[in-house]
Design a protein around this motif. Sequence first.
Motif, PDB file in Angstrom:
ATOM      1  N   ARG A  57       0.878  -1.174   0.000  1.00  0.00           N
ATOM      2  CA  ARG A  57       0.000   0.000   0.000  1.00  0.00           C
ATOM      3  C   ARG A  57       0.912   1.220   0.000  1.00  0.00           C
ATOM      4  NH1 ARG A  57      -4.257   1.585   4.680  1.00  0.00           N
ATOM      5  NH2 ARG A  57      -2.325   1.873   5.812  1.00  0.00           N
ATOM      6  N   VAL A  58       0.601   2.196  -0.829  1.00  0.00           N
ATOM      7  CA  VAL A  58       1.430   3.386  -0.985  1.00  0.00           C
ATOM      8  C   VAL A  58       0.698   4.578  -0.381  1.00  0.00           C
ATOM      9  CG1 VAL A  58       2.542   4.920  -2.658  1.00  0.00           C
ATOM     10  CG2 VAL A  58       2.450   2.463  -3.092  1.00  0.00           C
ATOM     11  N   HIS A  59       1.409   5.344   0.454  1.00  0.00           N
ATOM     12  CA  HIS A  59       0.824   6.545   1.060  1.00  0.00           C
ATOM     13  C   HIS A  59       1.588   7.763   0.566  1.00  0.00           C
ATOM     14  CE1 HIS A  59       0.464   9.557   4.439  1.00  0.00           C
ATOM     15  NE2 HIS A  59      -0.752   9.420   3.981  1.00  0.00           N
ATOM     16  N   LEU A  60       0.872   8.720  -0.005  1.00  0.00           N
ATOM     17  CA  LEU A  60       1.450   9.997  -0.405  1.00  0.00           C
ATOM     18  C   LEU A  60       0.870  11.062   0.511  1.00  0.00           C
ATOM     19  CD1 LEU A  60       1.235   9.756  -4.304  1.00  0.00           C
ATOM     20  CD2 LEU A  60       3.217   9.346  -2.840  1.00  0.00           C
ATOM     21  N   ASP A  61       1.720  11.679   1.311  1.00  0.00           N
ATOM     22  CA  ASP A  61       1.264  12.696   2.256  1.00  0.00           C
ATOM     23  C   ASP A  61       0.409  13.743   1.553  1.00  0.00           C
ATOM     24  OD1 ASP A  61       2.606  11.472   4.326  1.00  0.00           O
ATOM     25  OD2 ASP A  61       4.404  12.715   4.115  1.00  0.00           O
ATOM     26  N   GLY A  62      -0.719  14.046   2.142  1.00  0.00           N
ATOM     27  CA  GLY A  62      -1.612  15.056   1.599  1.00  0.00           C
ATOM     28  C   GLY A  62      -2.465  14.591   0.436  1.00  0.00           C
ATOM     29  N   LEU A  63      -2.192  13.393  -0.073  1.00  0.00           N
ATOM     30  CA  LEU A  63      -2.943  12.890  -1.217  1.00  0.00           C
ATOM     31  C   LEU A  63      -3.763  11.671  -0.856  1.00  0.00           C
ATOM     32  CD1 LEU A  63      -3.357  13.618  -4.151  1.00  0.00           C
ATOM     33  CD2 LEU A  63      -1.486  12.109  -4.742  1.00  0.00           C
ATOM     34  N   GLY A  64      -3.186  10.737  -0.121  1.00  0.00           N
ATOM     35  CA  GLY A  64      -3.945   9.580   0.314  1.00  0.00           C
ATOM     36  C   GLY A  64      -3.197   8.281   0.140  1.00  0.00           C
ATOM     37  N   TYR A  65      -3.947   7.187   0.314  1.00  0.00           N
ATOM     38  CA  TYR A  65      -3.415   5.837   0.215  1.00  0.00           C
ATOM     39  C   TYR A  65      -3.843   5.214  -1.105  1.00  0.00           C
ATOM     40  CZ  TYR A  65      -2.239   5.996   5.156  1.00  0.00           C
ATOM     41  OH  TYR A  65      -1.693   6.333   6.356  1.00  0.00           O
ATOM     42  N   PHE A  66      -2.965   4.422  -1.663  1.00  0.00           N
ATOM     43  CA  PHE A  66      -3.253   3.704  -2.896  1.00  0.00           C
ATOM     44  C   PHE A  66      -3.007   2.224  -2.658  1.00  0.00           C
ATOM     45  CE2 PHE A  66      -2.104   7.963  -3.939  1.00  0.00           C
ATOM     46  CZ  PHE A  66      -2.961   8.316  -4.953  1.00  0.00           C
ATOM     47  N   HIS A  67      -3.891   1.377  -3.175  1.00  0.00           N
ATOM     48  CA  HIS A  67      -3.727  -0.059  -3.067  1.00  0.00           C
ATOM     49  C   HIS A  67      -4.473  -0.721  -4.207  1.00  0.00           C
ATOM     50  CE1 HIS A  67      -7.841  -0.627  -1.524  1.00  0.00           C
ATOM     51  NE2 HIS A  67      -7.626   0.535  -0.938  1.00  0.00           N
ATOM     52  N   ILE A  68      -4.130  -1.957  -4.474  1.00  0.00           N
ATOM     53  CA  ILE A  68      -4.763  -2.717  -5.548  1.00  0.00           C
ATOM     54  C   ILE A  68      -6.138  -3.193  -5.074  1.00  0.00           C
ATOM     55  CG2 ILE A  68      -4.624  -4.849  -6.905  1.00  0.00           C
ATOM     56  CD1 ILE A  68      -2.628  -2.813  -7.827  1.00  0.00           C
ATOM     57  N   SER A  69      -7.124  -3.089  -5.943  1.00  0.00           N
ATOM     58  CA  SER A  69      -8.452  -3.639  -5.675  1.00  0.00           C
ATOM     59  C   SER A  69      -8.735  -4.707  -6.723  1.00  0.00           C
ATOM     60  CB  SER A  69      -9.526  -2.547  -5.763  1.00  0.00           C
ATOM     61  OG  SER A  69      -9.355  -1.610  -4.746  1.00  0.00           O
ATOM     62  N   LEU A  70      -9.300  -5.815  -6.277  1.00  0.00           N
ATOM     63  CA  LEU A  70      -9.597  -6.919  -7.179  1.00  0.00           C
ATOM     64  C   LEU A  70     -11.095  -7.131  -7.312  1.00  0.00           C
ATOM     65  CD1 LEU A  70      -6.979  -9.536  -5.926  1.00  0.00           C
ATOM     66  CD2 LEU A  70      -6.755  -7.952  -7.843  1.00  0.00           C
ATOM     67  N   ALA A  71     -11.496  -7.694  -8.419  1.00  0.00           N
ATOM     68  CA  ALA A  71     -12.892  -8.069  -8.653  1.00  0.00           C
ATOM     69  C   ALA A  71     -12.898  -9.473  -9.249  1.00  0.00           C
ATOM     70  CB  ALA A  71     -13.558  -7.090  -9.604  1.00  0.00           C
ATOM     71  N   VAL A  72     -14.000 -10.156  -9.067  1.00  0.00           N
ATOM     72  CA  VAL A  72     -14.155 -11.506  -9.608  1.00  0.00           C
ATOM     73  C   VAL A  72     -15.296 -11.484 -10.621  1.00  0.00           C
ATOM     74  CG1 VAL A  72     -14.708 -13.905  -9.065  1.00  0.00           C
ATOM     75  CG2 VAL A  72     -13.307 -12.560  -7.498  1.00  0.00           C
ATOM     76  N   ASP A  73     -15.033 -12.007 -11.812  1.00  0.00           N
ATOM     77  CA  ASP A  73     -16.054 -12.085 -12.855  1.00  0.00           C
ATOM     78  C   ASP A  73     -16.884 -13.344 -12.653  1.00  0.00           C
ATOM     79  OD1 ASP A  73     -15.191  -9.754 -14.109  1.00  0.00           O
ATOM     80  OD2 ASP A  73     -13.672 -10.852 -15.247  1.00  0.00           O
ATOM     81  N   GLY A  74     -18.168 -13.182 -12.379  1.00  0.00           N
ATOM     82  CA  GLY A  74     -19.064 -14.317 -12.212  1.00  0.00           C
ATOM     83  C   GLY A  74     -18.990 -14.927 -10.829  1.00  0.00           C
ATOM     84  N   GLU A  75     -19.691 -16.043 -10.687  1.00  0.00           N
ATOM     85  CA  GLU A  75     -19.740 -16.755  -9.409  1.00  0.00           C
ATOM     86  C   GLU A  75     -18.554 -17.722  -9.324  1.00  0.00           C
ATOM     87  OE1 GLU A  75     -22.006 -16.413  -6.905  1.00  0.00           O
ATOM     88  OE2 GLU A  75     -22.821 -14.723  -8.023  1.00  0.00           O
ATOM     89  N   VAL A  76     -17.925 -17.789  -8.160  1.00  0.00           N
ATOM     90  CA  VAL A  76     -16.821 -18.716  -7.937  1.00  0.00           C
ATOM     91  C   VAL A  76     -17.153 -19.562  -6.722  1.00  0.00           C
ATOM     92  CG1 VAL A  76     -14.379 -18.934  -7.365  1.00  0.00           C
ATOM     93  CG2 VAL A  76     -15.119 -17.167  -8.953  1.00  0.00           C
ATOM     94  N   GLU A  77     -17.057 -20.870  -6.899  1.00  0.00           N
ATOM     95  CA  GLU A  77     -17.292 -21.815  -5.811  1.00  0.00           C
ATOM     96  C   GLU A  77     -16.044 -22.661  -5.636  1.00  0.00           C
ATOM     97  OE1 GLU A  77     -20.728 -23.976  -7.027  1.00  0.00           O
ATOM     98  OE2 GLU A  77     -22.055 -22.246  -6.852  1.00  0.00           O
ATOM     99  N   ALA A  78     -16.029 -23.490  -4.618  1.00  0.00           N
ATOM    100  CA  ALA A  78     -14.863 -24.324  -4.342  1.00  0.00           C
ATOM    101  C   ALA A  78     -14.524 -25.227  -5.526  1.00  0.00           C
ATOM    102  CB  ALA A  78     -15.103 -25.156  -3.087  1.00  0.00           C
ATOM    103  N   GLN A  79     -15.533 -25.712  -6.244  1.00  0.00           N
ATOM    104  CA  GLN A  79     -15.286 -26.638  -7.351  1.00  0.00           C
ATOM    105  C   GLN A  79     -15.126 -25.932  -8.703  1.00  0.00           C
ATOM    106  OE1 GLN A  79     -18.030 -26.558  -5.483  1.00  0.00           O
ATOM    107  NE2 GLN A  79     -19.847 -26.494  -6.728  1.00  0.00           N
ATOM    108  N   THR A  80     -15.146 -24.621  -8.727  1.00  0.00           N
ATOM    109  CA  THR A  80     -14.976 -23.881  -9.980  1.00  0.00           C
ATOM    110  C   THR A  80     -13.583 -24.134 -10.543  1.00  0.00           C
ATOM    111  OG1 THR A  80     -16.470 -22.134  -9.228  1.00  0.00           O
ATOM    112  CG2 THR A  80     -15.001 -21.594 -11.050  1.00  0.00           C
TER     113      THR A  80
END
Length: 106
Positions: free
Chosen positions: A73-96
């Motif tokens: 996570r990257v912090h730039l004073d006066g600007l904020g924090y940056f981090h990676i965000s992930l998303a999953v396409d569709g439904e995922v189950e244990a057997q997927t």
Amino acid sequence: MPIRFEWYENPTTPDQEEEIKHYHARPTLNGRVDTTQLAQQIQGRCSLTKVDVAAVLDALSAVVAEHLQEGKRVHLDGLGYFHISLAVDGEVEAQTKRRNTKVRMK
């Protein structure tokens, strides 16, 4: 400077039978600023030239991207924090099968 925002109704699922509606705030976007515009404005506030500022911003972008790719996570004073965000396409189950292929960066 106040932040402009609008209220949006929270979505409900069919199993929720609440009569009271809940809302959340979302910022109202008002245009876009690019690196060239930022470099011009920064040049006017310091002794660096527009080319020097553009080079620093380019280097900053590359270094921040490297740290984000390492999972930091990257912090730039006066600007904020940056981090990676992930998303999953569709439904995922244990057997997927091949579920790793369904993950993408937001």
